[in-house]
Design an enzyme around this catalytic site. Structure first.
Site, PDB file in Angstrom:
ATOM      1  N   GLU A 105       0.791  -1.232   0.000  1.00  0.00           N
ATOM      2  CA  GLU A 105       0.000   0.000   0.000  1.00  0.00           C
ATOM      3  C   GLU A 105       0.825   1.284   0.000  1.00  0.00           C
ATOM      4  O   GLU A 105       0.831   2.033   0.988  1.00  0.00           O
ATOM      5  CB  GLU A 105      -0.940   0.010   1.212  1.00  0.00           C
ATOM      6  CG  GLU A 105      -1.926  -1.141   1.219  1.00  0.00           C
ATOM      7  CD  GLU A 105      -2.985  -1.020   2.305  1.00  0.00           C
ATOM      8  OE1 GLU A 105      -2.834  -0.181   3.195  1.00  0.00           O
ATOM      9  OE2 GLU A 105      -3.968  -1.779   2.239  1.00  0.00           O
ATOM     10  N   GLU A 152      -5.527  -8.351   1.038  1.00  0.00           N
ATOM     11  CA  GLU A 152      -6.028  -7.993   2.370  1.00  0.00           C
ATOM     12  C   GLU A 152      -7.508  -7.646   2.289  1.00  0.00           C
ATOM     13  O   GLU A 152      -7.934  -6.938   1.375  1.00  0.00           O
ATOM     14  CB  GLU A 152      -5.302  -6.772   2.964  1.00  0.00           C
ATOM     15  CG  GLU A 152      -3.949  -7.058   3.539  1.00  0.00           C
ATOM     16  CD  GLU A 152      -3.318  -5.826   4.193  1.00  0.00           C
ATOM     17  OE1 GLU A 152      -4.043  -4.927   4.659  1.00  0.00           O
ATOM     18  OE2 GLU A 152      -2.072  -5.768   4.231  1.00  0.00           O
TER      19      GLU A 152
HETATM   20  C1  FCB Z   1      -3.939  -1.986   5.861  1.00  0.00           C
HETATM   21  C2  FCB Z   1      -2.536  -2.385   6.225  1.00  0.00           C
HETATM   22  C3  FCB Z   1      -2.437  -3.446   7.275  1.00  0.00           C
HETATM   23  C4  FCB Z   1      -3.499  -3.290   8.352  1.00  0.00           C
HETATM   24  C5  FCB Z   1      -4.848  -3.044   7.751  1.00  0.00           C
HETATM   25  C6  FCB Z   1      -5.963  -2.898   8.764  1.00  0.00           C
HETATM   26  O1  FCB Z   1      -3.951  -0.710   5.332  1.00  0.00           O
HETATM   27  O2  FCB Z   1      -1.859  -2.853   5.083  1.00  0.00           O
HETATM   28  O3  FCB Z   1      -1.134  -3.461   7.793  1.00  0.00           O
HETATM   29  O4  FCB Z   1      -3.134  -2.336   9.245  1.00  0.00           O
HETATM   30  O5  FCB Z   1      -4.827  -1.930   6.932  1.00  0.00           O
END
Ligand code: FCB
Length: 480
Positions: free
Chosen positions: A184, A375
């Site tokens: 990210e 994620e």
């Molecule tokens: C994302 C991150 C991860 C975690 C989630 C909730 O942005 O990549 O490390 O903190 O959010």
């Protein structure tokens, strides 16, 4: 804090799952994702150098309750037991990052072989449990020694990162098939250099623009470094944060234009340069002009790289309105709390359809590679009662997220995996230990793990892939 309870219409806890694992292809990746700083602890163990998060968490008032991750969930010492639990859930893949300062304490120069050994053991431990390891080269914990040299604002970081990526690839590439370069970039660049809420805590437009350009270059250069060092067939990807955006007042020309600009900045900024399309700054002339100050001849070609996959990371949608106060993008986000919608402990609207909508948006690029949801998850307050954590909202969110991935697949979108954020509760950056995202609860006093009901549901969904985890240890026993 969750202020609004979930409305009853939001996934009644007992709703049957309208699909099954068999609806996904047999080789679909059902994983969990983690990041070194959030779980490892052992912040000074065995020759590890300090990172910008070790430093940032020492600054009073930066983190909720001034918490830090010097111990975190002690994954450094407990990884085998945690991977047993991951296997017991029936997961097929495990995503983690390497802590740069554990491997290279000064960021460049001498290798700390004991640090590298840890990742050797971790990779082997994954493979022993039939968990495919996915390695993230950079998940935000820059060595403090490199910050002292300017960090992401120094163009030299492109080479530092590529060298580090190559070192990992040479060492672990015989066993790790899936790699992501950056986690990210818009978050660590924006939150770390413009908003100042993440390490290194800067609020500086020039640092932000420089860091953004260097991260985009490092993303591609890191991809090239990995591909050169990895055996044929290795999969080289990178990840992007994204949120589906809608205008505050649909049909209002100002809000509609603000939404397009926010989309360029939040969703497309690091994607389009990788495709060779340059930065999507067409509707932001001031940003374009400022960003050009940091570019050199030949950079546009250097920004391009043909990734084998893109990691899509989605947690919510955002609503955008025109703002006269933010002259780069003339756009602001309307917080979920002010919109009368259900939201999580992070203050993020509960809106799983954003997953499908973003997969669709990314897949629409003519040269898009295959996609993986690297994620997805939701933080809700949990209570451990008599060895159980009843978390119907998280269970429902997970179910909905898988459903949205399936919906995309059924429309022909190539999405090959879903990684739940996250395996165990952990240190949530500026929010400390407040928000809990795990499928497994952690009691931070005792480090006791308890599989939540969402984890149990997932184990049932994944369908008893494993009867026993390690010799003599029944999965049921591990579930507590
Ligand atoms: C994302 C991150 C991860 C975690 C989630 C909730 O942005 O990549 O490390 O903190 O959010």
């Amino acid at each position: 804090m969750i202020l609004d309870p979930l409305p009853p219409a939001f996934f009644p806890p007992s709703a049957p799952t309208p699909f099954s694992r068999a609806d996904f292809p047999a080789d679909f990746h059902f994983g969990a994702a983690t990041a070194a700083y959030q779980i490892e602890g052992a912040w000074q163990a065995q020759g590890k150098g300090p990172s910008i998060w070790d430093d940032f968490t020492r600054r009073p008032g930066r983190i909720r309750h001034d918490e830090h991750a010097r111990v975190a969930t002690d994954f450094f010492h407990r990884y085998e037991a945690d991977l047993d639990l991951a296997q017991g859930l029936g997961l097929t893949d495990f995503r983690f990052s390497a802590a740069w300062a554990r491997v290279l304490p000064a960021g460049t120069g001498p290798v700390n072989s004991r640090g590298l050994d840890f990742y050797d053991r971790l990779v082997d431990a994954c493979l022993e449990r039939d968990l495919r390891p996915w390695l993230t080269v950079y998940h935000w914990d820059l060595p403090a020694a490199l910050q002292a040299r300017g960090g992401w604002a120094n163009r030299d970081i492109v080479g530092w990162l590529a060298d580090y990526a190559q070192l990992l690839a040479r060492h672990l590439g015989d066993r790790v098939q899936h790699w992501t370069v950056l986690n990210e970039p818009m978050v660590f660049v924006g939150a770390g250099h413009l908003l100042g809420v993440h390490a290194p805590g800067r609020r500086h437009l020039g640092a932000f623009l420089a860091a953004a350009h260097h991260a985009a270059l490092a993303q591609a250069e890191g991809g090239r470094a990995l591909r050169a060092a990895l055996p044929a067939g290795a999969q080289v990807g990178t990840t992007f944060s994204c949120s589906y955006l809608t205008p505050h007042r649909p049909g209002n020309a100002y809000d509609e234009a603000a939404t397009r600009r926010a989309d360029a900045l939040l969703n497309r900024f690091f994607v389009e340069p990788a495709l060779g399309l340059g930065y999507p700054t067409q509707e932001m002339p001031a940003l374009r002009w400022l960003l050009e100050r940091y570019q050199r001849p030949g950079d546009e070609a250097r920004l391009a790289f043909d990734f084998d996959f893109w990691g899509i990371q989605n947690y919510t949608r955002e609503v955008v309105k025109f703002s006269p106060f933010l002259p780069l993008q003339w756009a602001a986000l309307v917080p979920a709390k002010r919109r009368n919608v259900p939201y999580t402990d992070m203050g993020w609207e509960v809106y799983p359809e954003s997953i499908y909508l973003m997969l669709k948006q990314f897949a629409a690029y003519p040269n898009a590679p295959r996609l993986v949801l690297t994620e997805s998850g939701a933080a809700f307050p949990d209570t451990l009662r008599q060895g159980r954590v009843a978390d119907p909202a998280r269970r429902a969110y997970l179910q909905a997220a898988l459903g949205q991935a399936l919906r995309a697949r059924r429309e022909g979108i190539r999405v090959d995996g879903h990684f739940a954020w996250t395996l165990t509760d952990n240190f949530e950056w500026a929010e400390g230990y407040g928000p809990r995202f795990g499928l497994i609860h952690v009691d931070y006093e005792t480090q006791q793990r308890t599989v939540k009901d969402s984890g149990r549901w997932y184990r049932d969904f994944l369908g008893g892939r494993v009867a026993a985890t390690r010799p003599g240890v029944a999965a049921e026993q591990l579930m507590g």
